[in-house]
Write a protein that holds these residues in place. Structure first.
Motif, PDB file in Angstrom:
ATOM      1  N   SER A 181      -4.129   1.021   7.658  1.00 13.22           N
ATOM      2  CA  SER A 181      -4.317   1.026   6.200  1.00 13.22           C
ATOM      3  C   SER A 181      -4.883  -0.301   5.721  1.00 13.22           C
ATOM      4  O   SER A 181      -5.364  -0.409   4.597  1.00 13.22           O
ATOM      5  CB  SER A 181      -3.001   1.356   5.486  1.00 13.22           C
ATOM      6  N   ASP A 182      -4.857  -1.321   6.584  1.00 10.75           N
ATOM      7  CA  ASP A 182      -5.449  -2.614   6.235  1.00 10.75           C
ATOM      8  C   ASP A 182      -6.970  -2.529   6.419  1.00 10.75           C
ATOM      9  O   ASP A 182      -7.446  -2.256   7.523  1.00 10.75           O
ATOM     10  CB  ASP A 182      -4.855  -3.686   7.157  1.00 10.75           C
TER      11      ASP A 182
ATOM     12  N   PRO B 204       1.623   2.203   6.237  1.00  3.51           N
ATOM     13  CA  PRO B 204       0.949   1.256   7.132  1.00  3.51           C
ATOM     14  C   PRO B 204      -0.237   1.897   7.860  1.00  3.51           C
ATOM     15  O   PRO B 204      -1.088   1.189   8.382  1.00  3.51           O
ATOM     16  CB  PRO B 204       2.028   0.853   8.133  1.00  3.51           C
TER      17      PRO B 204
ATOM     18  N   PRO C 207      -1.576  -7.807  11.826  1.00  5.04           N
ATOM     19  CA  PRO C 207      -2.825  -7.487  12.531  1.00  5.04           C
ATOM     20  C   PRO C 207      -2.576  -6.911  13.922  1.00  5.04           C
ATOM     21  O   PRO C 207      -3.260  -5.975  14.341  1.00  5.04           O
ATOM     22  CB  PRO C 207      -3.526  -8.849  12.619  1.00  5.04           C
TER      23      PRO C 207
ATOM     24  N   LYS D 170      -9.304  -4.627   6.750  1.00  7.21           N
ATOM     25  CA  LYS D 170      -9.886  -5.488   7.769  1.00  7.21           C
ATOM     26  C   LYS D 170      -9.656  -4.914   9.168  1.00  7.21           C
ATOM     27  O   LYS D 170     -10.579  -4.861   9.991  1.00  7.21           O
ATOM     28  CB  LYS D 170      -9.282  -6.895   7.665  1.00  7.21           C
TER      29      LYS D 170
ATOM     30  N   TYR E 123       2.551  -3.870   9.397  1.00  7.61           N
ATOM     31  CA  TYR E 123       1.399  -4.307   8.612  1.00  7.61           C
ATOM     32  C   TYR E 123       0.692  -5.515   9.227  1.00  7.61           C
ATOM     33  O   TYR E 123      -0.337  -5.945   8.730  1.00  7.61           O
ATOM     34  CB  TYR E 123       1.832  -4.645   7.181  1.00  7.61           C
TER      35      TYR E 123
ATOM     36  N   GLN F 186      -1.428  -3.329  13.529  1.00  7.66           N
ATOM     37  CA  GLN F 186      -2.539  -2.527  13.002  1.00  7.66           C
ATOM     38  C   GLN F 186      -3.549  -2.200  14.109  1.00  7.66           C
ATOM     39  O   GLN F 186      -4.127  -1.112  14.121  1.00  7.66           O
ATOM     40  CB  GLN F 186      -3.222  -3.265  11.850  1.00  7.66           C
TER      41      GLN F 186
ATOM     42  N   ARG G  16       0.820  -1.213   0.000  1.00  6.85           N
ATOM     43  CA  ARG G  16       0.000   0.000   0.000  1.00  6.85           C
ATOM     44  C   ARG G  16       0.854   1.263   0.000  1.00  6.85           C
ATOM     45  O   ARG G  16       0.710   2.147   0.855  1.00  6.85           O
ATOM     46  CB  ARG G  16      -0.953  -0.023   1.207  1.00  6.85           C
TER      47      ARG G  16
END
Lengths: 282, 332
Positions: free
Chosen positions: B284-285, B113, B270, B287, B268, B273, B109
């Motif tokens: 940025s994820d 992040p 989980p 989910k 990046y 994040q 991305r």
């Protein structure tokens, strides 16, 4: 020269003018110096003693205090050695351009600390004169402790030299020459004759130098790199925590710095008083 | 000359040598990420220790994004840079080849992040009834935003205001210009920096609305000013994508390439994040953003690339001398 009678106190000034001027000076002193300073201590304690102590014991604050102490000590050492050498050289030798050299001594006072910091970036930065050489030898000067010491030493260089120069000039070479004739080595002469005569001036310069070194912000800010817990001095730490909304912690550290200033002020007055007493005693 | 030489040699000899064997990372970042990385660093260090058995310590440096980039160019030995703008990391590549020009393609991305956006911070209870951009022009409303000439954050605010008027249905350059002109008539003081503007609004109590980064606004509304402020999300705003990169030249010399790369890839995961979301940045994820729930409501986001054609172009049009900002403030 015929002796002039001293004018009676306050001649030429009406009483109201004298009182107005005194009141004005006092009001200024109170409004611009005493109140703001007192307010620092007030703000530092506004969240209580516990917060005050905790913010000084905080790891980053403690490391900043330690760095400020060690880098100031190193800078004072450099300035003292330099100051003694410079004062002795300029006070004893009639070098060509004497006035110019004395003026050059004051350069660090005249230059903005930010410019002083940028000077070191130009010298030791990757683009600078020594940068590529230092880089090849894997040595970091700016953005590390040596840079902080250099920047602090630069802005405090003149203190000791400026204090000692008039003393060295007033002392004259006679006592030293006599010591040498009586068989003392140059080193002995320096330690036993020159240094004792300069000791109060030297101490006075060292105190001024140390308190300025502890508080230096601009030059150090440029070369610090602002690495938390590594290259943050106390003044930089204060700015950082203030900007992070930790007002209590910022003012706790600020009050510590103010305390250092007050203590050095007291020491300075004491030294000046002792020096005067010594002079009058002999 | 001699004392200087002695001093120099002395300092050179005590100069901190960069030891290749010790695992120490320096993360050079911008101002508001301090708490974020303080939360992330111990988690990464524990993971790295479990995986490799090596102990890694991570130091942080914070300051204005542009200034930090300048320091890295001058020799601040950053293993990784986590700056506010991709543009600032580009400078490391263009001015001194510290990393390849294609750095942005090395991580997912576009090497962002986390992202953030510009929101409104209002006083508790929202006494002025502010819901969206047009409410800022209500009579008597005062808006606090710093000076775009000196503050990076202020430029985002300016472009957010301009862009929302431009990209909404029926929007045009003329309408955007008229909106921003009106908006700046409602700014009582232009602080030089974003933190200064926040202090003006929070501490000095000036103004009805503060234009701020979402993470800064969350910091105030959930932290220092809890109960006294609330966040209002406009229907559309600008998307900021802070970028991260490892600095090839530094990590090669220090032998930290593997750990520096792993550190940024960790951002990046989980776990990271979720920490990012807790600290007020938008993961940025997609989910992880969904998992964060109601903290980050959806809004229509546009970027500096579209509609402004990137930072270079935006600067030319709006912020350089004689740009739109000068034009609209001169008319006041």
């Amino acid at each position: 020269m015929p002796e002039m009678p001293l004018p009676a106190e306050g001649v030429g000034e009406p009483r109201w003018l004298r009182w107005t001027l005194t009141a004005l000076a006092l009001a200024f002193l109170l409004g611009f110096l005493v109140l703001p300073l007192a307010n620092i201590f007030h703000a530092a304690l506004s969240e209580g003693w516990r917060v005050f102590l905790a913010s000084l014991r905080d790891e980053e604050a403690a490391l900043a205090i330690r760095l400020s102490l060690t880098s100031s000590a190193a800078a004072v050492l450099l300035s003292t050695v330099f100051g003694l050498a410079a004062a002795w050289f300029l006070g004893r030798h009639r070098v060509p351009g004497h006035g110019l050299w004395v003026a050059v001594l004051d350069l660090p006072f005249a230059i903005s600390p930010v410019v002083a910091g940028l000077m070191f970036v130009l010298l030791f930065g990757l683009d600078g004169w020594f940068g590529p050489w230092l880089d090849r030898h894997n040595t970091q000067v700016i953005f590390a402790k040596p840079g902080i010491i250099l920047a602090t030493a630069f802005v405090t260089f003149p203190f000791v030299a400026r204090e000692l120069l008039p003393l060295v000039e007033a002392l004259g070479p006679e006592a030293e020459e006599a010591a040498r004739l009586l068989g003392a080595s140059p080193w002995q002469t320096f330690l036993r004759v020159t240094l004792p005569a300069l000791k109060w001036g030297l101490l006075y310069g060292v105190i001024l130098c140390a308190s300025r070194a502890m508080g230096e912000f601009g030059a150090v800010s440029v070369v610090s790199g602002h690495i938390r817990g590594e290259t943050m001095t106390l003044p930089l730490h204060i700015e950082a925590v203030y900007n992070e909304y930790q007002f209590g912690a910022a003012f706790a550290c600020a009050s510590l710095l103010s305390l250092v200033a007050l203590v050095s002020l007291a020491l300075k007055s004491f030294v000046a008083w002792r020096a005067r007493r010594d002079r009058e005693g002999t | 000359m001699k004392p200087f030489l002695t001093v120099f040699l002395f300092l050179a000899s005590v100069g901190a040598p960069l030891q290749a064997q010790s695992l120490k990372l320096l993360n050079v970042s911008y101002d508001p990420t301090r708490e974020l990385y303080q939360a992330l660093n111990p988690v990464f260090a524990a993971q790295w220790k479990a995986k490799t058995g090596q102990t890694v310590s991570i130091s942080q440096s914070h300051g204005g994004s542009g200034k930090q980039a300048r320091s890295v160019i001058d020799g601040l030995p950053a293993d990784v840079v986590t700056l506010a703008l991709a543009h600032d990391i580009d400078a490391l590549a263009s001015q001194r080849q510290l990393l390849p020009a294609t750095w942005q393609q090395r991580l997912p991305r576009n090497s962002s992040p986390y992202v953030s956006t510009v929101v409104f911070l209002v006083r508790a209870g929202n006494p002025r009834g502010i819901r969206d951009w047009n409410d800022l022009l209500k009579p008597g409303v005062q808006v606090i935003t710093p000076n775009p000439k000196t503050s990076g954050g202020a430029r985002w605010n300016y472009l957010a205001a301009w862009g929302q008027a431009l990209t909404q249905k029926g929007g045009s350059e003329a309408k955007a210009r008229a909106y921003v002109t009106e908006l700046f008539k409602r700014v009582p003081v232009l602080d030089s920096g974003a933190r200064g503007a926040t202090t003006t609004f929070v501490e000095r109590g000036l103004g009805d609305v503060l234009l701020a980064w979402e993470n800064e606004a969350l910091l105030v509304s959930e932290g220092t000013g809890k109960g006294k402020f609330q966040i209002v999300l406009p229907s559309s705003s600008i998307l900021a994508e802070p970028s991260v990169a490892w600095v090839d030249r530094v990590v090669q010399r220090k032998g930290t390439a593997a750990v520096a790369k792993a550190y940024l890839e960790f951002l990046y995961t989980p776990e990271a994040q979720a920490i990012i979301a807790r600290n007020g940045f938008r993961p940025s994820d997609p989910k992880a953003l969904k998992d964060a729930g109601s903290k980050f409501p959806k809004l229509r986001l546009f970027t500096v690339a579209d509609p402004f054609g990137g930072w270079g172009h935006a600067h030319e049009t709006h912020f350089k001398d004689g740009g739109t900002f000068d034009q609209i403030t001169a008319r006041k």
